[in-house]
Design an enzyme around this catalytic site. Sequence first.
Site, PDB file in Angstrom:
ATOM      1  N   ASP A   1       0.824  -1.208   0.000  1.00 27.80           N
ATOM      2  CA  ASP A   1       0.000   0.000   0.000  1.00 27.80           C
ATOM      3  C   ASP A   1       0.858   1.258   0.000  1.00 27.80           C
ATOM      4  O   ASP A   1       2.071   1.217   0.219  1.00 27.80           O
ATOM      5  CB  ASP A   1      -0.879   0.033   1.254  1.00 27.80           C
ATOM      6  CG  ASP A   1      -1.792  -1.165   1.366  1.00 27.80           C
ATOM      7  OD1 ASP A   1      -2.131  -1.747   0.326  1.00 27.80           O
ATOM      8  OD2 ASP A   1      -2.161  -1.511   2.503  1.00 27.80           O
TER       9      ASP A   1
ATOM     10  N   TYR B   1       6.611 -10.149   6.811  1.00 31.45           N
ATOM     11  CA  TYR B   1       6.461  -8.700   6.974  1.00 31.45           C
ATOM     12  C   TYR B   1       6.935  -8.312   8.366  1.00 31.45           C
ATOM     13  O   TYR B   1       6.746  -9.062   9.332  1.00 31.45           O
ATOM     14  CB  TYR B   1       5.004  -8.274   6.821  1.00 31.45           C
ATOM     15  CG  TYR B   1       4.500  -8.196   5.402  1.00 31.45           C
ATOM     16  CD1 TYR B   1       4.595  -7.021   4.663  1.00 31.45           C
ATOM     17  CD2 TYR B   1       3.910  -9.296   4.804  1.00 31.45           C
ATOM     18  CE1 TYR B   1       4.116  -6.937   3.370  1.00 31.45           C
ATOM     19  CE2 TYR B   1       3.428  -9.236   3.501  1.00 31.45           C
ATOM     20  CZ  TYR B   1       3.534  -8.048   2.797  1.00 31.45           C
ATOM     21  OH  TYR B   1       3.065  -7.976   1.507  1.00 31.45           O
TER      22      TYR B   1
END
Length: 268
Positions: free
Chosen positions: A52, A110
């Site tokens: 994003d 992540y």
Amino acid sequence: MRNIWITVMYDGASFAGFQRQANGLAVQEVLEQVLERLTGRKTTIYFVARTDAGVHAYGQECTFFTESSIPGDRFRAAMNAYLPLSIRVRESRDMPEDFSVRKQNTGKTYGYLFTADKETTPFLRRYVWAAGRRPDIEKMREAARILVGTHDFTSFRGNNSVPASPVRRLFDITIREEAGLFRLYVTGEGFLYHMVRNIAGALLDAGTGKLTAGDLRRILEARDRRLLGMTAPAAGLCLLKVYFEPVTAEAIEQTLAAPLWPWTGPLG
């Protein structure tokens, strides 16, 4: 036609995400512009993770097809000569024509960073959520154990998710604290839109008493995003590693031991 594999790292603070956007500059667009300049032809970048706006990466994996005569291992230097300093190609190499980073990866790790302070140093503000709440790390770990495994993560997906199965497998969630900075690592086969950021927000809520581990289990089983709290900000999130071999505990630990500052390594 040659198939070139590149590993890309970027500071996502100035970009509208990785995937091309109609309303902002994306990392993919910048990479494709550089390749057109180098090869004289429009080139499409294929990639693993659609990070994003504001999200960073050390290990975004990409491929592209080209008829260029530039040696595979030279694309790294050639592209970096024209890329902005916020985007770097870490490695480039020739691959068989049928190789696909999308189809052949086995998982991703992540990292997410937050601090209990309401403000953080200006040198870290692009990479850390200043949450303003101090969690109990053991309560966070207790809640995290509920999420590890194969589950329907509908309650943790963003509202703008593309149609996809909400069933995902998480291999591991690791939480560490060092020098006042909390480091959250989530490793899984694949992730839904906003899934890691929603996990980060939920675990902070668990660590500060807003949720219990039992609450988190009920929210997971309810498959209703409205029952979950806030989505953690984009700035703290970074794609650290994409795996192409079996995802083992040893492989995850190697990722967490790599020099990927400030998500890994000593802070002092």
